[in-house]
Design an enzyme around this catalytic site. Structure first.
Site, short mmCIF file in Angstrom:
data_model
loop_
_atom_site.label_atom_id
_atom_site.label_comp_id
_atom_site.label_asym_id
_atom_site.label_seq_id
_atom_site.Cartn_x
_atom_site.Cartn_y
_atom_site.Cartn_z
N HIS A 84 3.23 10.95 1.16
CA HIS A 84 4.40 9.99 1.84
C HIS A 84 5.79 10.06 1.31
CE1 HIS A 84 0.80 8.55 3.88
NE2 HIS A 84 0.10 7.81 2.65
N HIS A 115 0.83 -1.23 0.14
CA HIS A 115 0.16 -0.03 -0.04
C HIS A 115 0.83 1.31 -0.10
CE1 HIS A 115 -3.81 2.25 1.70
NE2 HIS A 115 -3.17 2.70 0.78
N GLU A 118 1.03 8.28 -3.65
CA GLU A 118 1.75 7.88 -2.50
C GLU A 118 3.09 8.52 -2.49
OE1 GLU A 118 1.41 5.22 -0.10
OE2 GLU A 118 -0.78 5.67 -1.02
#
Length: 253
Positions: A119, A66, A115
């Site tokens: 992050h 993920h 992502e």
């Protein structure tokens, strides 16, 4: 004759420049951008599809990535845009181990862009993850090193119609990895008996060594108000007790 400029002006300019530098540093090191650990988040595709109420075309029958998430930090540099060309050498592995489960995009770039923006720009504060290629490549290396799929099989924890005790899974993984993982579940829907396993997190220090995701005695997040029956809810830390580890669709388990 034009009066001479006061001699204290250069000093004022210097002070102003120093103040601006301090503000810029504060923005980068503010509480919003400080983090202590990295979380390698694996998700189970069958549960991902269930959560999103998405049929999903041929979801993988193995745990996929993920993301690799710094805790307590998001979107640390919005001007650092995702560039697919920077990870072109990783694409073969990315499509296998880090696919966009919910969308059939040919290159999954929308998911990877998300992502990276949310992050990766924070994880990139570490030299070891300091570029897009290092971030995605580093996450792939951690995923392969953990080998969660084969570890679960080794422990006899396989998708089936039988239920597993969350404490048994957590203890078994802790025995293998030497650290405490975090397991997340979907709450039982109306008509269901138990929660459904959806994510397994394993955590790392800033020097990329395994560490506990939660320390002994530290609240794990479970029990933050029991799941409301019939209420819409997403993944949360699994409650102690039985859980369903759903077989991939069409496997006949």
């Amino acid at each position: 004759m034009t009066p001479a400029a006061p001699r204290h002006v250069p000093l004022c300019c210097l002070c102003l420049a120093f103040w601006c530098l301090c503000c810029a540093t504060a923005l980068w090191t503010s509480d919003d951008h400080e983090w202590q650990k990295l979380i390698m988040v694996h998700h189970w595709p069958a549960t991902v599809c269930k959560e999103a109420e998405n049929d999903c075309r041929h979801p993988p029958d193995y745990w996929t990535i993920h993301g690799l998430w710094p805790d307590k930090a998001e979107e640390c540099n919005r001007s650092w845009h995702f560039n697919l060309q920077e990870i072109k050498d990783l694409l073969q592995d990315m499509k296998i181990y880090w696919p966009d489960v919910l969308h059939s995009s040919p290159n999954c770039s929308h998911f990877w862009n998300h992502e990276w923006r949310k992050h990766g720009t924070c994880a990139a504060q570490l030299d070891a993850l300091g570029s897009q290629k290092k971030y995605f490549g580093g996450a792939l290396d951690l995923y392969k090193g953990l080998a969660l799929n084969s570890m679960l099989q080794k422990l006899g924890i396989i998708p089936s119609g039988n239920y597993y005790q969350i404490s048994d899974i957590k203890d078994a993984l802790a025995g293998l990895y030497g650290v405490i993982p975090k397991i997340q579940c979907l709450p039982p829907e109306q008509g269901e008996e138990v929660q459904t396993i959806g994510q397994i997190e394993l955590c790392f220090t800033k020097d990329l060594r395994l560490r506990n995701c939660t320390e002994p005695g530290e609240p794990s997040g479970a029990g933050r108000g029991a799941w409301l029956v019939g209420a819409a809810a997403g993944l949360g830390v699994c409650e102690d007790g039985p859980a369903f580890y759903p077989p991939p669709p069409g496997t006949g388990h």
